[in-house]
Enzyme design. Structure first.
Site, mmCIF file in Angstrom:
data_model
loop_
_atom_site.group_PDB
_atom_site.id
_atom_site.type_symbol
_atom_site.label_atom_id
_atom_site.label_comp_id
_atom_site.label_asym_id
_atom_site.label_seq_id
_atom_site.Cartn_x
_atom_site.Cartn_y
_atom_site.Cartn_z
ATOM 1 N N GLU A 113 -35.136 -20.674 0.770
ATOM 2 C CA GLU A 113 -35.784 -20.260 2.017
ATOM 3 C C GLU A 113 -36.459 -18.899 1.855
ATOM 4 O OE1 GLU A 113 -31.755 -22.102 3.356
ATOM 5 O OE2 GLU A 113 -32.578 -21.127 1.585
ATOM 6 N N CYS A 125 -30.136 -16.295 5.100
ATOM 7 C CA CYS A 125 -31.421 -16.965 5.289
ATOM 8 C C CYS A 125 -31.744 -17.142 6.768
ATOM 9 C CB CYS A 125 -31.421 -18.303 4.566
ATOM 10 S SG CYS A 125 -31.369 -18.117 2.763
ATOM 11 N N HIS A 154 -32.697 -17.311 -2.560
ATOM 12 C CA HIS A 154 -32.450 -18.653 -2.039
ATOM 13 C C HIS A 154 -33.810 -19.311 -1.783
ATOM 14 C CE1 HIS A 154 -28.131 -17.871 -0.339
ATOM 15 N NE2 HIS A 154 -28.294 -17.390 -1.572
#
Length: 169
Positions: free
Chosen positions: A75, A106, A73
């Site tokens: 992040e 995350c 992801h």
């Protein structure tokens, strides 16, 4: 910049400063640019930018499809880059800007990194873990708390996501 794990926190406080202070708006614009790049690559358009002491030190964009990595992801990509920059997983003194409210995975990683601040553009009513669906960030029983703000460029981020999914249907 490379620091050992033992002295990274102390060294961060005296890092040489080479770039002008990055504003919240500029950092979120950088995250949004990363989200657009992700969309161009066929990924869900989410982007992130990490700022420490006024300097942008890392960027990330969703890359789960391109890397066949469910943890890639935006992040996490930015966290990994920032941690490599400092040679330490603890990123106290840093702010992460992300175009969509972080998911539970995350959010957990942000807590483990000991970020000072999280700024996200749009809330995620389906999977947000910063208050929309779950409240992982700043849960009172966890050992780390961070300042959270939302809404900067929320309309642009939301529209990018809506148009991406509209085009896919």
């Amino acid at each position: 910049m490379t620091f050992s794990r033992s002295d990274a926190a102390d060294e961060r406080s005296v890092l040489p400063y080479h770039s002008p202070m990055v504003s919240d708006l500029e950092a979120m614009q950088a995250a949004l640019a990363e989200a657009r790049k992700a969309a161009e690559a066929g990924e869900v358009p989410i982007g992130a930018a990490m700022v420490c002491r006024g300097e942008m030190i890392a960027r990330g964009q969703n890359s789960v499809i391109r890397t066949s990595d469910p943890t890639a992801h935006a992040e996490i990509v930015a966290l990994r880059q920032a941690a490599r920059t400092f040679g330490n997983y603890r990123l106290g003194g840093c702010t992460l800007y992300v175009t969509l409210e972080p998911c539970a995975m995350c959010a957990g990683a942000l807590i483990q990194s000991r970020l000072d601040r999280l700024v996200f553009a749009a809330a995620d009513p389906k999977a947000g873990a910063c208050g929309s669906v779950l409240s992982v960030i700043n849960h009172p029983q966890l050992n780390h708390q961070m300042h959270v703000e939302q809404g900067i460029l929320a309309d642009q981020s939301g529209e990018l996501l809506r148009s991406f999914f509209r085009d896919r249907r």
